[in-house]
Design a protein around this motif. Sequence first.
Motif, PDB file in Angstrom:
ATOM      1  N   GLU A 109       0.724  -1.159   0.009  1.00 36.78           N
ATOM      2  CA  GLU A 109       0.000  -0.043   0.041  1.00 36.78           C
ATOM      3  C   GLU A 109       0.998   1.199   0.003  1.00 36.78           C
ATOM      4  OE1 GLU A 109      -2.766  -0.523   3.334  1.00 36.78           O
ATOM      5  OE2 GLU A 109      -4.039  -1.921   2.049  1.00 36.78           O
ATOM      6  N   LEU A 110       1.933   1.339   0.443  1.00 34.24           N
ATOM      7  CA  LEU A 110       3.101   2.413   0.408  1.00 34.24           C
ATOM      8  C   LEU A 110       3.646   2.215  -1.029  1.00 34.24           C
ATOM      9  CD1 LEU A 110       4.696   4.254   2.208  1.00 34.24           C
ATOM     10  CD2 LEU A 110       6.281   2.642   2.349  1.00 34.24           C
ATOM     11  N   MET A 111       3.791   1.274  -1.600  1.00 31.24           N
ATOM     12  CA  MET A 111       4.330   1.446  -2.964  1.00 31.24           C
ATOM     13  C   MET A 111       3.642   1.736  -4.271  1.00 31.24           C
ATOM     14  SD  MET A 111       7.521   1.161  -2.724  1.00 31.24           S
ATOM     15  CE  MET A 111       8.933   1.095  -1.435  1.00 31.24           C
ATOM     16  N   GLU A 112       2.245   1.268  -3.846  1.00 27.14           N
ATOM     17  CA  GLU A 112       1.316   1.655  -5.101  1.00 27.14           C
ATOM     18  C   GLU A 112       1.167   2.802  -5.498  1.00 27.14           C
ATOM     19  OE1 GLU A 112      -1.727  -2.444  -5.002  1.00 27.14           O
ATOM     20  OE2 GLU A 112      -1.896  -0.812  -3.471  1.00 27.14           O
ATOM     21  N   PRO A 113       0.864   3.941  -4.503  1.00 23.58           N
ATOM     22  CA  PRO A 113       1.006   5.346  -4.910  1.00 23.58           C
ATOM     23  C   PRO A 113       2.029   5.775  -5.390  1.00 23.58           C
ATOM     24  CG  PRO A 113      -0.022   4.962  -2.724  1.00 23.58           C
ATOM     25  CD  PRO A 113       0.460   3.753  -3.137  1.00 23.58           C
ATOM     26  N   LEU A 114       3.098   5.262  -5.126  1.00 22.16           N
ATOM     27  CA  LEU A 114       4.500   5.775  -5.635  1.00 22.16           C
ATOM     28  C   LEU A 114       4.630   5.168  -7.010  1.00 22.16           C
ATOM     29  CD1 LEU A 114       7.108   7.162  -5.076  1.00 22.16           C
ATOM     30  CD2 LEU A 114       8.154   5.035  -4.176  1.00 22.16           C
ATOM     31  N   ARG A 115       4.284   3.957  -7.415  1.00 23.47           N
ATOM     32  CA  ARG A 115       4.263   3.666  -8.778  1.00 23.47           C
ATOM     33  C   ARG A 115       3.308   4.412  -9.369  1.00 23.47           C
ATOM     34  NH1 ARG A 115       0.606  -1.488  -9.811  1.00 23.47           N
ATOM     35  NH2 ARG A 115      -0.849  -0.035  -9.010  1.00 23.47           N
ATOM     36  N   ASP A 116       2.034   4.486  -9.171  1.00 27.63           N
ATOM     37  CA  ASP A 116       1.166   5.584  -9.907  1.00 27.63           C
ATOM     38  C   ASP A 116       1.493   6.674 -10.093  1.00 27.63           C
ATOM     39  OD1 ASP A 116      -0.512   3.160  -9.753  1.00 27.63           O
ATOM     40  OD2 ASP A 116      -1.848   4.084  -8.255  1.00 27.63           O
ATOM     41  N   THR A 117       2.395   7.469  -9.232  1.00 25.33           N
ATOM     42  CA  THR A 117       2.971   8.684  -9.466  1.00 25.33           C
ATOM     43  C   THR A 117       4.042   8.718 -10.483  1.00 25.33           C
ATOM     44  OG1 THR A 117       2.673   9.347  -6.953  1.00 25.33           O
ATOM     45  CG2 THR A 117       4.167  10.744  -8.238  1.00 25.33           C
ATOM     46  N   TRP A 118       4.827   7.692 -10.674  1.00 24.94           N
ATOM     47  CA  TRP A 118       5.796   7.591 -11.635  1.00 24.94           C
ATOM     48  C   TRP A 118       5.069   7.337 -13.028  1.00 24.94           C
ATOM     49  CZ3 TRP A 118      10.346   9.377 -11.211  1.00 24.94           C
ATOM     50  CH2 TRP A 118      10.976   9.527  -9.999  1.00 24.94           C
ATOM     51  N   ARG A 119       4.145   6.559 -13.041  1.00 25.84           N
ATOM     52  CA  ARG A 119       3.475   6.312 -14.474  1.00 25.84           C
ATOM     53  C   ARG A 119       2.868   7.600 -14.737  1.00 25.84           C
ATOM     54  NH1 ARG A 119       0.497   1.675 -13.193  1.00 25.84           N
ATOM     55  NH2 ARG A 119       1.885   0.625 -14.264  1.00 25.84           N
ATOM     56  N   GLU A 120       2.279   8.360 -13.956  1.00 30.75           N
ATOM     57  CA  GLU A 120       1.415   9.555 -14.428  1.00 30.75           C
ATOM     58  C   GLU A 120       2.874  10.566 -14.730  1.00 30.75           C
ATOM     59  OE1 GLU A 120      -0.499  11.574 -11.145  1.00 30.75           O
ATOM     60  OE2 GLU A 120      -1.905   9.717 -10.832  1.00 30.75           O
ATOM     61  N   ALA A 121       3.897  10.611 -14.308  1.00 35.25           N
ATOM     62  CA  ALA A 121       5.196  11.328 -14.514  1.00 35.25           C
ATOM     63  C   ALA A 121       5.595  11.111 -15.922  1.00 35.25           C
ATOM     64  CB  ALA A 121       6.182  11.437 -13.511  1.00 35.25           C
ATOM     65  N   ALA A 122       5.706   9.561 -16.099  1.00 35.58           N
ATOM     66  CA  ALA A 122       6.079   9.011 -17.409  1.00 35.58           C
ATOM     67  C   ALA A 122       5.394   9.334 -18.540  1.00 35.58           C
ATOM     68  CB  ALA A 122       6.335   7.744 -17.320  1.00 35.58           C
ATOM     69  N   MET A 123       3.823   9.302 -18.136  1.00 30.43           N
ATOM     70  CA  MET A 123       2.719   9.735 -19.224  1.00 30.43           C
ATOM     71  C   MET A 123       2.964  11.140 -19.751  1.00 30.43           C
ATOM     72  SD  MET A 123      -0.518   7.043 -18.365  1.00 30.43           S
ATOM     73  CE  MET A 123      -1.267   8.398 -17.852  1.00 30.43           C
ATOM     74  N   ALA A 124       3.183  12.262 -18.461  1.00 26.02           N
ATOM     75  CA  ALA A 124       3.573  13.635 -19.054  1.00 26.02           C
ATOM     76  C   ALA A 124       4.762  13.689 -19.854  1.00 26.02           C
ATOM     77  CB  ALA A 124       3.378  14.366 -17.501  1.00 26.02           C
ATOM     78  N   VAL A 125       5.756  13.138 -19.344  1.00 28.70           N
ATOM     79  CA  VAL A 125       6.906  13.353 -20.367  1.00 28.70           C
ATOM     80  C   VAL A 125       6.523  12.858 -21.548  1.00 28.70           C
ATOM     81  CG1 VAL A 125       9.271  12.578 -20.505  1.00 28.70           C
ATOM     82  CG2 VAL A 125       8.531  13.167 -18.228  1.00 28.70           C
ATOM     83  N   ALA A 126       6.183  11.612 -21.721  1.00 30.57           N
ATOM     84  CA  ALA A 126       6.075  11.089 -23.046  1.00 30.57           C
ATOM     85  C   ALA A 126       4.858  12.226 -23.819  1.00 30.57           C
ATOM     86  CB  ALA A 126       5.242   9.761 -22.908  1.00 30.57           C
ATOM     87  N   ALA A 127       3.912  12.861 -23.487  1.00 28.19           N
ATOM     88  CA  ALA A 127       2.939  13.669 -23.970  1.00 28.19           C
ATOM     89  C   ALA A 127       3.773  14.802 -24.222  1.00 28.19           C
ATOM     90  CB  ALA A 127       1.896  13.901 -22.988  1.00 28.19           C
ATOM     91  N   ALA A 128       4.632  15.263 -23.417  1.00 26.97           N
ATOM     92  CA  ALA A 128       5.234  16.523 -23.604  1.00 26.97           C
ATOM     93  C   ALA A 128       6.455  16.341 -25.017  1.00 26.97           C
ATOM     94  CB  ALA A 128       6.197  16.994 -22.437  1.00 26.97           C
TER      95      ALA A 128
END
Length: 130
Positions: A109-128
């Motif tokens: 439960e500690l790592m899931e939000p961290l993974r989700d945050t990294w996923r969002e960041a990767a998608m934002a970089v890819a979109a940019a």
Amino acid sequence: MTNPSPAMRERYLADATATASPAKLLLMLFDRLILDLTRGEETLRAGNRPEANGHLKHAQDIITELHVTLDVDAWEGAKGLAALYTFAQTELVMANVRGDIEKVTDIRELMEPLRDTWREAAMAVAAAEG
């Protein structure tokens, strides 16, 4: 369609890993970490300590990899993230030794939000970039 042979599966995974971007590799590690933690929980609940140990040791290896590849000078929050990895690693080792399902759940439960945050960041970089 039949299931691929173990050799074909390993080849596919090796190819996927070799051609993945750093962001994709990070997400692959986090996805596998969550999978290992989930499987560790399930096998502990089923009373299968040897199988749980395998999943939890693999999760520990992933956390170690995340920690040692973290550049603590790259950004301001990196030292806090390193401390989080150290905490997670210590807790996971103790959970594995004791067969503590609740502690494994807490780490997942500690790592899931961290993974989700990294996923969002990767998608934002890819979109940019794209």
